[in-house]
Design an enzyme around this catalytic site. Sequence first.
Site, short mmCIF file in Angstrom:
data_model
loop_
_atom_site.label_atom_id
_atom_site.label_comp_id
_atom_site.label_asym_id
_atom_site.label_seq_id
_atom_site.Cartn_x
_atom_site.Cartn_y
_atom_site.Cartn_z
N CYS A 1 -19.74 -0.19 3.95
CA CYS A 1 -20.22 -1.00 2.82
C CYS A 1 -21.70 -0.84 2.48
CB CYS A 1 -19.92 -2.46 3.07
SG CYS A 1 -18.16 -2.81 3.03
N ASP B 1 0.88 -1.16 0.00
CA ASP B 1 0.00 0.00 0.00
C ASP B 1 0.92 1.22 0.00
OD1 ASP B 1 -3.16 0.53 1.55
OD2 ASP B 1 -1.79 2.14 0.95
N LEU C 1 -16.67 -10.98 4.72
CA LEU C 1 -16.47 -10.85 6.18
C LEU C 1 -17.22 -9.64 6.71
CD1 LEU C 1 -14.49 -8.26 7.03
CD2 LEU C 1 -12.76 -9.68 6.00
N LEU D 1 -23.02 -7.18 -4.13
CA LEU D 1 -23.91 -6.02 -3.95
C LEU D 1 -25.27 -6.47 -3.43
CD1 LEU D 1 -23.27 -3.82 -7.13
CD2 LEU D 1 -22.19 -3.66 -4.90
N GLN E 1 -24.33 1.28 2.77
CA GLN E 1 -24.88 2.41 2.01
C GLN E 1 -24.21 2.54 0.64
OE1 GLN E 1 -25.75 6.12 4.03
NE2 GLN E 1 -24.66 7.22 2.45
N ALA F 1 -27.25 -5.54 0.00
CA ALA F 1 -28.56 -4.90 -0.12
C ALA F 1 -29.61 -5.67 0.70
CB ALA F 1 -28.98 -4.82 -1.59
N PHE F 2 -29.59 -7.01 0.64
CA PHE F 2 -30.56 -7.81 1.40
C PHE F 2 -30.34 -7.64 2.91
CE2 PHE F 2 -33.22 -11.00 -0.96
CZ PHE F 2 -33.07 -10.42 -2.21
N THR G 1 -13.20 1.51 -3.11
CA THR G 1 -14.15 1.85 -4.18
C THR G 1 -15.25 2.71 -3.57
OG1 THR G 1 -15.22 -0.28 -3.72
CG2 THR G 1 -13.77 -0.19 -5.63
N PRO G 2 -14.88 3.91 -3.11
CA PRO G 2 -15.87 4.75 -2.42
C PRO G 2 -16.96 5.25 -3.36
CG PRO G 2 -13.85 6.00 -2.85
CD PRO G 2 -13.59 4.60 -3.30
N1 LIG Z 1 -13.96 -3.02 5.11
C1 LIG Z 1 -14.68 -4.11 4.95
O1 LIG Z 1 -15.16 -4.72 5.90
C2 LIG Z 1 -14.93 -4.67 3.57
C3 LIG Z 1 -15.64 -5.88 3.45
C4 LIG Z 1 -15.88 -6.39 2.20
C5 LIG Z 1 -15.44 -5.70 1.07
N2 LIG Z 1 -14.76 -4.53 1.22
C6 LIG Z 1 -14.32 -3.83 0.01
O2 LIG Z 1 -12.89 -3.84 -0.03
C7 LIG Z 1 -12.42 -2.65 -0.65
C8 LIG Z 1 -11.42 -1.95 0.27
O3 LIG Z 1 -12.08 -1.61 1.48
P1 LIG Z 1 -11.30 -1.02 2.73
O4 LIG Z 1 -12.29 -0.86 3.81
O5 LIG Z 1 -10.06 -1.83 2.99
O6 LIG Z 1 -10.85 0.41 2.11
P2 LIG Z 1 -9.71 1.42 2.57
O7 LIG Z 1 -10.03 2.70 1.88
O8 LIG Z 1 -9.58 1.36 4.05
O9 LIG Z 1 -8.34 0.83 1.98
C9 LIG Z 1 -7.98 0.88 0.63
C10 LIG Z 1 -6.44 0.98 0.57
O10 LIG Z 1 -6.03 0.85 -0.80
C11 LIG Z 1 -4.82 1.58 -0.94
N3 LIG Z 1 -4.52 1.77 -2.36
C12 LIG Z 1 -5.09 2.63 -3.25
N4 LIG Z 1 -4.52 2.48 -4.47
C13 LIG Z 1 -3.58 1.51 -4.35
C14 LIG Z 1 -2.67 0.91 -5.27
N5 LIG Z 1 -2.64 1.24 -6.56
N6 LIG Z 1 -1.85 -0.06 -4.81
C15 LIG Z 1 -1.89 -0.45 -3.53
N7 LIG Z 1 -2.74 0.09 -2.61
C16 LIG Z 1 -3.57 1.05 -3.02
C17 LIG Z 1 -5.11 2.86 -0.18
O11 LIG Z 1 -3.91 3.54 0.17
C18 LIG Z 1 -5.87 2.31 1.06
O12 LIG Z 1 -5.00 2.10 2.15
C19 LIG Z 1 -13.65 -1.81 -0.98
O13 LIG Z 1 -14.03 -2.08 -2.30
C20 LIG Z 1 -14.69 -2.38 -0.03
O14 LIG Z 1 -16.00 -2.19 -0.52
C21 LIG Z 1 -14.48 -4.01 2.45
#
Ligand SMILES: NC(=O)c1ccc[n+]([C@@H]2O[C@H](COP(=O)([O-])OP(=O)(O)OC[C@H]3O[C@@H](n4cnc5c(N)ncnc54)[C@H](O)[C@@H]3O)[C@@H](O)[C@H]2O)c1
Length: 441
Positions: A256, A17, A143, A201, A258, A205-206, A72-73
């Site tokens: 996630c 990262d 998770l 998704l 919303q 949603a469910f 993926t905000p």
């Molecule tokens: N947080 C959860 O519980 C959860 C659960 C299921 C799915 N997700 C999905 O997982 C994804 C990430 O969620 P998150 O909560 O960890 O987000 P987050 O924003 O906390 O972390 C994303 C990380 O990606 C890094 N990043 C951006 N571009 C990069 C690159 N080119 N190379 C390496 N690192 C890079 C950023 O610096 C950041 O630290 C989202 O799509 C989210 O929907 C999250």
Amino acid sequence: MAMIAAKCPDIDVTVVDPNAARIAAWNSDSLPVYEPGLDEVVRAARGRNLHFHTDVESAVRAGDIVFVCVGTPTKTYGVGAGRAADLRYIESAARMIAELSDGPKIIVEKSTIPVRTAATLLEILRSNSRRGTFEVLSNPEFLAEGTAVADLENPDRILVGGERTPSGENAMATLVDIYARWVPRDRIITTNLWSSELSKLVANAFLAQRISSINSISALCEATGADVDEVANAIGKDSRIGPKFLKASVGFGGSCFQKDILNLVYLCEHFGLPEVAAYWERVVSMNNWQKSRFTQSIVQTLFNTVSGKRVAILGFAFKKDTNDTRESAAIDIARGLLEENATVVVYDPRVSADQIQRDVLGAGRSDPRLLVARSAEEATDGSHGLAVLTEWDEFRTLDYAAIYSRMHKPACVFDGRNILDRRGLEQIGFKYYAIGKPQDE
Ligand SMILES: NC(=O)c1ccc[n+]([C@@H]2O[C@H](COP(=O)([O-])OP(=O)(O)OC[C@H]3O[C@@H](n4cnc5c(N)ncnc54)[C@H](O)[C@@H]3O)[C@@H](O)[C@H]2O)c1
């Protein structure tokens, strides 16, 4: 990734990262994410076959499988602002992978993304790489924060989507074999790419829909004298409905639900299905309504004005056992009370004062009416009301008699998670409000 490393000592896992502070924290004794059991999993593999560093390029070059887990905000600008997923991190990751690859690689979408993103990924990868060859798989993460380690250890299912071509099937088999080291094969599902992408998704949603459904009924319970927990218990015994995710509350939060529903709504609109879009959008608007309804209940109970009064908020994380505050209901409640000119004092056992200030006011701002306390007692001292907004276990066993003695009277409790002992609190002398409970009991 830590779980894969812990379960498969022969597989080298490198987490990269560009955020140096985050990587430093992953390499320290104080991990940037609080999750029960996570320290042990990371400690089991870190330095052995689990590595954290900032050199994204060399890790991508060396990897046979690259998991794309970037954020993926919700998009905040341009077409689809406020709904569509912002795919700029996904796209730039794909361009970088294309440029750095000079052999076959499996690219795994771990981020939650709109349906057909894999097609975009493949096009970018295949049209920008001279020597790389790619298979793209979708492997959404199911998770839940707060129970992440247990969920990863013993998942309900693992979903792997891929192209139904010989090389796509091979790539799927490679990923399936990794999970099969600890997950029974009958819980590993393979589908085509689009089913896998869409399933994530739809699952969120469910889940969110159940919360909004019971929350909508909570308002009706308050109006009619029914008790929402009794209704939830009665309907949850029906095996077709089931008992989980039927707890009325101040509303769902987290990064996630919303975001993913808005993304689903945007997709439906994009594909010319406005009725479907409107149906799912109501899940989010019901959640927003529930949060503002809760703020209004606080104001009404405190004699229709909180101006100059002190209200304690116990719990700021969006749920217990996590330090994540993204989209937490506490943010809206705190803002709503500040708008009514209250003084708001927040206590959370895992969230820093900086994070709370940033979430409520915005980066670099401060407001003398927003305070952060180091204990529940400090937060509630001299307050007119206390609102429990996260179901942390420690809030069930506070010394409420002592707290009551140091609050202004009538002292009010607003139980946003319906976790407290109503009778006990009323015996102490508290005025008690909880979501979906008869108010005149
Ligand atoms: N947080 C959860 O519980 C959860 C659960 C299921 C799915 N997700 C999905 O997982 C994804 C990430 O969620 P998150 O909560 O960890 O987000 P987050 O924003 O906390 O972390 C994303 C990380 O990606 C890094 N990043 C951006 N571009 C990069 C690159 N080119 N190379 C390496 N690192 C890079 C950023 O610096 C950041 O630290 C989202 O799509 C989210 O929907 C999250």
